[in-house]
Enzyme design. Structure first.
Site, PDB file in Angstrom:
ATOM      1  N   TYR A 109      14.390  68.127  28.034  1.00 52.37           N
ATOM      2  CA  TYR A 109      13.163  68.177  27.257  1.00 52.37           C
ATOM      3  C   TYR A 109      13.888  67.721  25.855  1.00 52.37           C
ATOM      4  O   TYR A 109      14.639  68.578  25.666  1.00 52.37           O
ATOM      5  CB  TYR A 109      12.538  69.287  27.376  1.00 52.37           C
ATOM      6  CG  TYR A 109      11.274  69.356  28.355  1.00 52.37           C
ATOM      7  CD1 TYR A 109      10.064  68.260  27.902  1.00 52.37           C
ATOM      8  CD2 TYR A 109      10.910  69.879  29.369  1.00 52.37           C
ATOM      9  CE1 TYR A 109       9.236  68.007  28.683  1.00 52.37           C
ATOM     10  CE2 TYR A 109       9.596  69.865  30.199  1.00 52.37           C
ATOM     11  CZ  TYR A 109       8.654  68.716  29.646  1.00 52.37           C
ATOM     12  OH  TYR A 109       7.626  68.774  30.593  1.00 52.37           O
ATOM     13  N   GLU A 141      11.140  67.291  22.843  1.00 56.35           N
ATOM     14  CA  GLU A 141      10.106  67.157  21.902  1.00 56.35           C
ATOM     15  C   GLU A 141      10.342  67.290  20.406  1.00 56.35           C
ATOM     16  O   GLU A 141      11.361  68.103  20.151  1.00 56.35           O
ATOM     17  CB  GLU A 141       8.826  68.269  22.343  1.00 56.35           C
ATOM     18  CG  GLU A 141       7.832  67.827  23.241  1.00 56.35           C
ATOM     19  CD  GLU A 141       7.814  68.442  24.426  1.00 56.35           C
ATOM     20  OE1 GLU A 141       9.020  68.795  24.892  1.00 56.35           O
ATOM     21  OE2 GLU A 141       6.840  68.638  25.072  1.00 56.35           O
ATOM     22  N   ASP A 171       0.066  44.276  17.774  1.00 53.88           N
ATOM     23  CA  ASP A 171       0.605  44.261  19.293  1.00 53.88           C
ATOM     24  C   ASP A 171       1.566  43.400  19.786  1.00 53.88           C
ATOM     25  O   ASP A 171       0.806  42.274  20.249  1.00 53.88           O
ATOM     26  CB  ASP A 171      -0.545  44.892  20.090  1.00 53.88           C
ATOM     27  CG  ASP A 171      -0.116  45.510  21.689  1.00 53.88           C
ATOM     28  OD1 ASP A 171       0.880  45.081  21.937  1.00 53.88           O
ATOM     29  OD2 ASP A 171      -0.964  46.010  22.275  1.00 53.88           O
ATOM     30  N   THR A 191       5.719  46.863  23.908  1.00 53.19           N
ATOM     31  CA  THR A 191       6.348  47.477  25.085  1.00 53.19           C
ATOM     32  C   THR A 191       7.747  47.034  25.066  1.00 53.19           C
ATOM     33  O   THR A 191       8.087  46.046  24.475  1.00 53.19           O
ATOM     34  CB  THR A 191       5.656  47.117  26.572  1.00 53.19           C
ATOM     35  OG1 THR A 191       5.624  45.660  26.436  1.00 53.19           O
ATOM     36  CG2 THR A 191       4.435  47.851  26.746  1.00 53.19           C
ATOM     37  N   LYS A 197       8.687  43.639  28.868  1.00 46.26           N
ATOM     38  CA  LYS A 197       7.992  42.411  29.335  1.00 46.26           C
ATOM     39  C   LYS A 197       9.051  41.190  28.752  1.00 46.26           C
ATOM     40  O   LYS A 197      10.046  41.138  29.470  1.00 46.26           O
ATOM     41  CB  LYS A 197       6.618  42.116  28.533  1.00 46.26           C
ATOM     42  CG  LYS A 197       5.429  43.264  28.813  1.00 46.26           C
ATOM     43  CD  LYS A 197       4.047  42.823  28.152  1.00 46.26           C
ATOM     44  CE  LYS A 197       3.160  43.761  28.777  1.00 46.26           C
ATOM     45  NZ  LYS A 197       2.850  45.222  28.330  1.00 46.26           N
ATOM     46  N   ARG A 240      10.809  49.921  31.360  1.00 44.41           N
ATOM     47  CA  ARG A 240       9.428  50.218  31.214  1.00 44.41           C
ATOM     48  C   ARG A 240       9.156  51.132  30.178  1.00 44.41           C
ATOM     49  O   ARG A 240       9.577  52.189  30.211  1.00 44.41           O
ATOM     50  CB  ARG A 240       8.872  50.603  32.562  1.00 44.41           C
ATOM     51  CG  ARG A 240       7.335  50.560  32.668  1.00 44.41           C
ATOM     52  CD  ARG A 240       6.994  50.631  34.052  1.00 44.41           C
ATOM     53  NE  ARG A 240       7.074  49.489  34.646  1.00 44.41           N
ATOM     54  CZ  ARG A 240       6.157  48.418  34.241  1.00 44.41           C
ATOM     55  NH1 ARG A 240       5.227  48.393  33.888  1.00 44.41           N
ATOM     56  NH2 ARG A 240       6.548  47.054  34.952  1.00 44.41           N
TER      57      ARG A 240
END
Ligand code: DSN
Length: 481
Positions: free
Chosen positions: A67, A69, A244, A273, A276, A282
């Site tokens: 973790y 954060e 985007d 992203t 692509k 991903r």
């Protein structure tokens, strides 16, 4: 892949699958089958690609268990020193590759990247004047009453984005998406005659609507965008320009899109992203100017949960790959191949939205074959050609059945397909669609879903595809024992 690399990769995956099979053999089997299926099909989904073994392997490690954060050097958990290394390296590669002032590599997906961008823009645009008004230095000095007025302002903002049927993405203000609910939204479309973006029409709409956020970018528009002009429009109406670039990030990274077509020097915030045309794992990413960096940096915990450290590590590897000269060659080939595919369709009489392409995708209007997008997509899949149905501008069949098929070149270009193969792909697709008959409903009316593919067509097309696929193997040399 070199022979050594292939041997290592084959051995690593074979052993990993053996370990997985010892716990849940059906997952190991499905994983093997997925490779076999991907190897045997013509993958033309414009948003998909094949990441390198190095990228894929980086995702399968113990970073998944941590973790973290917060941000680099400022975490809500102890023991994040190695995650800091990973996140810093990924961000550094992203800044260098795209020439960005700031990069945030935590978003888990494109939609997350867009949510981070939206809230960061809102926070920046609302907090900065609010802080100035009360002479405060940072957000912690705002009182409850200040926050109450911020909340009112945050909930009453306007966004102007490209409509879904013109090629925009559902996160650009489409009503059923959160972006269409959190903002008062309006959409710009494309010219009804040419299918091309009409910048004067976008400017006129922006002057009338006065958006806080102007969104540029697309997921199904087969043309380049002039981001310098979009920025002029944003500046004239006082909007923040958000681009985007999820679909075409690889073409930006590979310097196919430069100058006015490169969004990074023109936009305040750029989202993408990484899986692509960029060919990474991903995930998502946000690039921003220094001005917007502090609010983007609060993406976690503002919008995101714990960062996926294993995926951030894979982003670093993929971005390092994209900084190599070979990636530029790849990106140029993606665009050249899209042109070959488009020309292949046009020379066989098929209709393309905008009449062609100058990016990585082609939008084929299948209504001239008497089919819906859904029928065409299914018939093509029967013949081993993997595509996705897509709306065309003002689509009479709506977003579910559609009238189009979207095709992209990034994946097959990674396999090594070139001009001749893409021309042949166009020929095979026209062959399948020409031999597909629309079906009827149980009541005898025209069906938008059922269809009949001519006898022997699927086998013939699969055999023709196999010839090309065998010449360009996916992960050459990778053999699973
Ligand atoms: N699903 C992606 C695409 O296919 O374009 C975008 O969300």
């Amino acid at each position: 892949m070199s022979a050594d690399h292939s041997r290592l990769t084959s051995s690593a995956y074979s052993q990993a699958l053996e370990v997985i099979a010892s716990v849940e053999p059906r997952i190991a089997e499905a994983t093997r089958q997925e490779l076999a299926d991907q190897r045997a099909s013509l993958k033309l989904i414009a948003s998909e690609n094949y990441a390198s073994p190095a990228v894929l392997m980086t995702m399968g490690t113990w970073f998944s268990d941590k973790y973290a954060e917060g941000t680099v050097g400022h975490r809500f958990y102890a023991g994040c020193q190695n995650v800091d290394t990973v996140e810093s390296l990924a961000a550094e590669h992203a800044r260098e590759l795209f020439g960005a002032e700031y990069a945030y590599v935590q978003p888990h997906s494109g939609i997350d990247a867009n949510l981070v961008a939206f809230w960061s823009i809102l926070a920046h645009r609302v907090e900065s004047p609010a802080l100035q008004k009360i002479g405060a230095k940072n957000v912690s000095e705002l009182t409850e009453a200040d926050w109450e007025s911020l909340r009112k302002e945050l909930g009453n903002q306007r966004l102007l984005g490209m409509s879904l049927d013109a090629g925009g993405h559902l996160t650009h203000g489409f009503r059923p998406n959160i972006s269409g609910k959190m903002f008062h939204q309006q959409q710009y479309g494309t010219d009804p005659e040419t299918g091309l973006l009409d910048y004067d029409a976008v400017a006129a709409k922006a002057r009338e609507f006065k958006p806080l956020v102007l969104v540029a970018g697309y997921s199904a528009y087969p043309r380049r965008v002039d981001f310098a002009t979009m920025r002029e429009i944003a500046d004239e109406v006082g909007a923040t320009l958000m681009v985007d670039m999820a679909h075409f990030a690889g073409l930006v990274a590979g310097k196919v899109f430069t100058g006015d077509e490169d969004p990074v020097p023109h936009a305040h915030v750029v989202t993408t992203t990484t899986h692509k045309s960029l060919r990474g794992p991903r995930g998502g990413m946000v690039l921003a100017t220094e001005e917007y960096a502090p609010s983007v940096d609060r993406g976690c915990p503002m919008v995101l949960g714990g960062p996926l450290s294993h995926v951030m590590a894979a982003k670093a590897v993929a971005l390092a790959e994209a900084r190599q000269d070979s990636f530029r060659t790849y990106a140029q080939q993606v665009a050249d191949n899209a042109k070959s595919l488009a020309d292949g369709f046009l020379s066989r009489g098929a209709n393309l939205v905008t009449g062609g392409t100058d990016n990585h995708l082609v939008l084929l209007d299948v209504s001239s074959f008497g089919l819906t997008g859904r029928q065409a997509e299914s018939a093509l899949l029967d013949a081993g050609v993997v595509t996705n149905r897509n709306s065309v501008p003002n689509d009479p069949n709506g977003a579910w059945y559609t009238s189009g098929i979207r095709l992209g070149t990034p994946a097959l270009t990674t396999r090594g397909f070139g001009h001749d193969e893409f021309d042949r792909v166009a020929e095979l697709i026209v062959d399948v669609l020409g031999q597909t008959q629309p079906g009827t409903t149980k009541a005898g009316g025209p069906s938008k879903a059922s269809y009949a593919l001519g006898d022997g067509v699927a086998d013939r097309v699969k055999a023709a595809s196999a010839e090309m696929l065998d010449k360009h193997p996916l992960y050459p040399g990778l053999e699973l024992s």
